[in-house]
Design an enzyme around this catalytic site. Structure first.
Site, PDB file in Angstrom:
ATOM      1  N   LYS A   1      12.022   0.519   8.614  1.00  0.00           N
ATOM      2  CA  LYS A   1      11.208   0.840   9.787  1.00  0.00           C
ATOM      3  C   LYS A   1      11.212  -0.264  10.845  1.00  0.00           C
ATOM      4  O   LYS A   1      11.265   0.022  12.049  1.00  0.00           O
ATOM      5  CB  LYS A   1       9.772   1.156   9.366  1.00  0.00           C
ATOM      6  CG  LYS A   1       9.618   2.489   8.659  1.00  0.00           C
ATOM      7  CD  LYS A   1       8.151   2.780   8.370  1.00  0.00           C
ATOM      8  CE  LYS A   1       7.985   4.151   7.741  1.00  0.00           C
ATOM      9  NZ  LYS A   1       6.565   4.473   7.520  1.00  0.00           N
TER      10      LYS A   1
ATOM     11  N   GLY B   1      -3.014  -3.989   1.059  1.00  0.00           N
ATOM     12  CA  GLY B   1      -1.582  -4.176   1.243  1.00  0.00           C
ATOM     13  C   GLY B   1      -1.265  -4.671   2.635  1.00  0.00           C
ATOM     14  O   GLY B   1      -2.036  -4.448   3.578  1.00  0.00           O
ATOM     15  N   ALA B   2      -0.137  -5.351   2.752  1.00  0.00           N
ATOM     16  CA  ALA B   2       0.271  -5.909   4.044  1.00  0.00           C
ATOM     17  C   ALA B   2       1.731  -5.621   4.330  1.00  0.00           C
ATOM     18  O   ALA B   2       2.387  -6.348   5.085  1.00  0.00           O
ATOM     19  CB  ALA B   2       0.015  -7.425   4.062  1.00  0.00           C
TER      20      ALA B   2
ATOM     21  N   ALA C   1       3.781   0.103   5.131  1.00  0.00           N
ATOM     22  CA  ALA C   1       2.844   1.220   5.221  1.00  0.00           C
ATOM     23  C   ALA C   1       1.556   0.792   5.909  1.00  0.00           C
ATOM     24  O   ALA C   1       1.002   1.524   6.740  1.00  0.00           O
ATOM     25  CB  ALA C   1       2.552   1.767   3.828  1.00  0.00           C
TER      26      ALA C   1
ATOM     27  N   ARG D   1      -2.586  -9.455  -2.031  1.00  0.00           N
ATOM     28  CA  ARG D   1      -2.429 -10.529  -3.015  1.00  0.00           C
ATOM     29  C   ARG D   1      -1.833 -11.772  -2.366  1.00  0.00           C
ATOM     30  O   ARG D   1      -2.255 -12.890  -2.635  1.00  0.00           O
ATOM     31  CB  ARG D   1      -1.529 -10.040  -4.156  1.00  0.00           C
ATOM     32  CG  ARG D   1      -1.351 -11.055  -5.276  1.00  0.00           C
ATOM     33  CD  ARG D   1      -0.505 -10.495  -6.397  1.00  0.00           C
ATOM     34  NE  ARG D   1      -1.122  -9.306  -6.993  1.00  0.00           N
ATOM     35  CZ  ARG D   1      -0.552  -8.582  -7.938  1.00  0.00           C
ATOM     36  NH1 ARG D   1       0.661  -8.889  -8.377  1.00  0.00           N
ATOM     37  NH2 ARG D   1      -1.179  -7.528  -8.437  1.00  0.00           N
TER      38      ARG D   1
ATOM     39  N   MET E   1      -2.276   6.430   0.593  1.00  0.00           N
ATOM     40  CA  MET E   1      -1.088   6.878   1.318  1.00  0.00           C
ATOM     41  C   MET E   1      -0.043   7.492   0.387  1.00  0.00           C
ATOM     42  O   MET E   1       0.887   8.153   0.843  1.00  0.00           O
ATOM     43  CB  MET E   1      -0.482   5.716   2.105  1.00  0.00           C
ATOM     44  CG  MET E   1      -1.307   5.291   3.302  1.00  0.00           C
ATOM     45  SD  MET E   1      -0.433   4.018   4.253  1.00  0.00           S
ATOM     46  CE  MET E   1      -1.459   3.933   5.737  1.00  0.00           C
TER      47      MET E   1
ATOM     48  N   GLY F   1      -2.525  11.363   0.480  1.00  0.00           N
ATOM     49  CA  GLY F   1      -1.325  11.038   1.230  1.00  0.00           C
ATOM     50  C   GLY F   1      -0.542  12.251   1.680  1.00  0.00           C
ATOM     51  O   GLY F   1       0.242  12.169   2.629  1.00  0.00           O
TER      52      GLY F   1
END
Length: 279
Positions: free
Chosen positions: A79, A141-142, A145, A165, A219, A242
């Site tokens: 992406k 999350g990083a 998504a 994390r 998601m 999702g």
């Protein structure tokens, strides 16, 4: 007795689009788009493409520039590369530095992102009471998504708290997305109006600290009711799956790739049947 209608046939004038990712065999996008093509009697094909690496994705985009493919959906891990290769990008793509739609026209590449549209569609459908203006959204999350979904949430007036994390990765994402995004720890969960799992695995957070009116979204759509959503449902929390996000981002994708809106079709029933899940 007249013969029954035949399905649309592929001719030399067929429109070719598809989805690029690695892996891509799990994607439901070909199921969605080819069902729309058949329902609309459209002379076209939506195919999966699995470039083995960044160089392979470069080659696929070059094929698009050369007129061999008229458009692509893009999924992980390409992406951000898709955005970087574009000649022009929409505001939605610029906001996150990533693209899940590439449209090829006269050698140029136009990038867009419908992931944010998908998030907003899913929330409006399954959590209509949630007001995003001023809402606190904890993003688990990083990665790609999280990045893709954050832009539309920020534009809707929400503040994003990244819980990841790897703090370094969370800080890099926050720096990219601007002042509405901050790095957080698990104490942020207590004030969350919306918690979104943007991880590829199930998170190990304590749902008991959430407010009773908090919304929980995942998601992931395989299974549609993930263990994370099942645990949230068991606590009486509103949940968003999702699959709704996937359906929400599909319409602008089809419109961009095939230059027309999709025909009416009950996508959720189609996809639940394909997945073998009960409605």
């Amino acid at each position: 007795m007249s013969p029954s209608p035949t399905p649309n046939r592929i001719t030399g004038a067929a429109l070719l689009a598809g989805i690029a990712g690695q892996p891509v065999s799990h994607s439901l996008s070909p199921v969605i788009h080819n069902a729309w093509l058949e329902a609309g009697g459209i002379d076209g094909v939506y195919a999966p493409f699995a470039p083995k690496d960044a160089a392979g994705f470069d080659a696929l985009v070059a094929a698009g520039r050369a007129g061999l493919v008229q458009g692509l959906n893009v999924t992980a891990p390409f992406k951000q590369q898709a955005f970087a290769l574009a000649s022009e990008a929409s505001k939605a793509a610029q906001a996150t530095g990533s693209a899940n739609i590439l449209v090829f026209e006269d050698g140029r590449v136009f990038a867009d992102s419908s992931d944010g549209v998908g998030v907003l569609y899913a929330l409006a459908e399954q959590a209509p009471a949630l007001n995003l203006q001023g809402a606190v959204v904890v993003m688990l999350g990083a990665g790609g998504a999280a990045r893709a979904g954050a832009g539309a949430l920020i534009e809707a007036g929400a503040g994003i708290r990244i819980l990841n994390r790897s703090r370094d990765r969370a800080e890099a994402l926050a720096a990219d997305l601007g002042p509405s995004v901050k790095v957080a720890d698990e104490t942020a969960l207590a004030s969350a109006d919306l918690v979104i799992n943007a991880l590829s695995v199930q998170p190990g957070i304590d749902l008991s600290v959430l407010k009773p009116d908090a919304v929980v979204m995942d998601m992931t759509y395989k299974p549609v009711v993930t263990p994370f959503l099942a645990a949230a449902k068991a606590r009486g929390l509103t949940t968003v799956d999702g699959l709704a996000m996937l359906i929400g981002q599909a319409t602008p994708s089809f419109t961009a790739l095939f230059r027309r809106p999709p025909p009416p079709l009950d996508l959720r029933a189609l996809l639940l049947s394909h997945l073998g899940d009960a409605a």
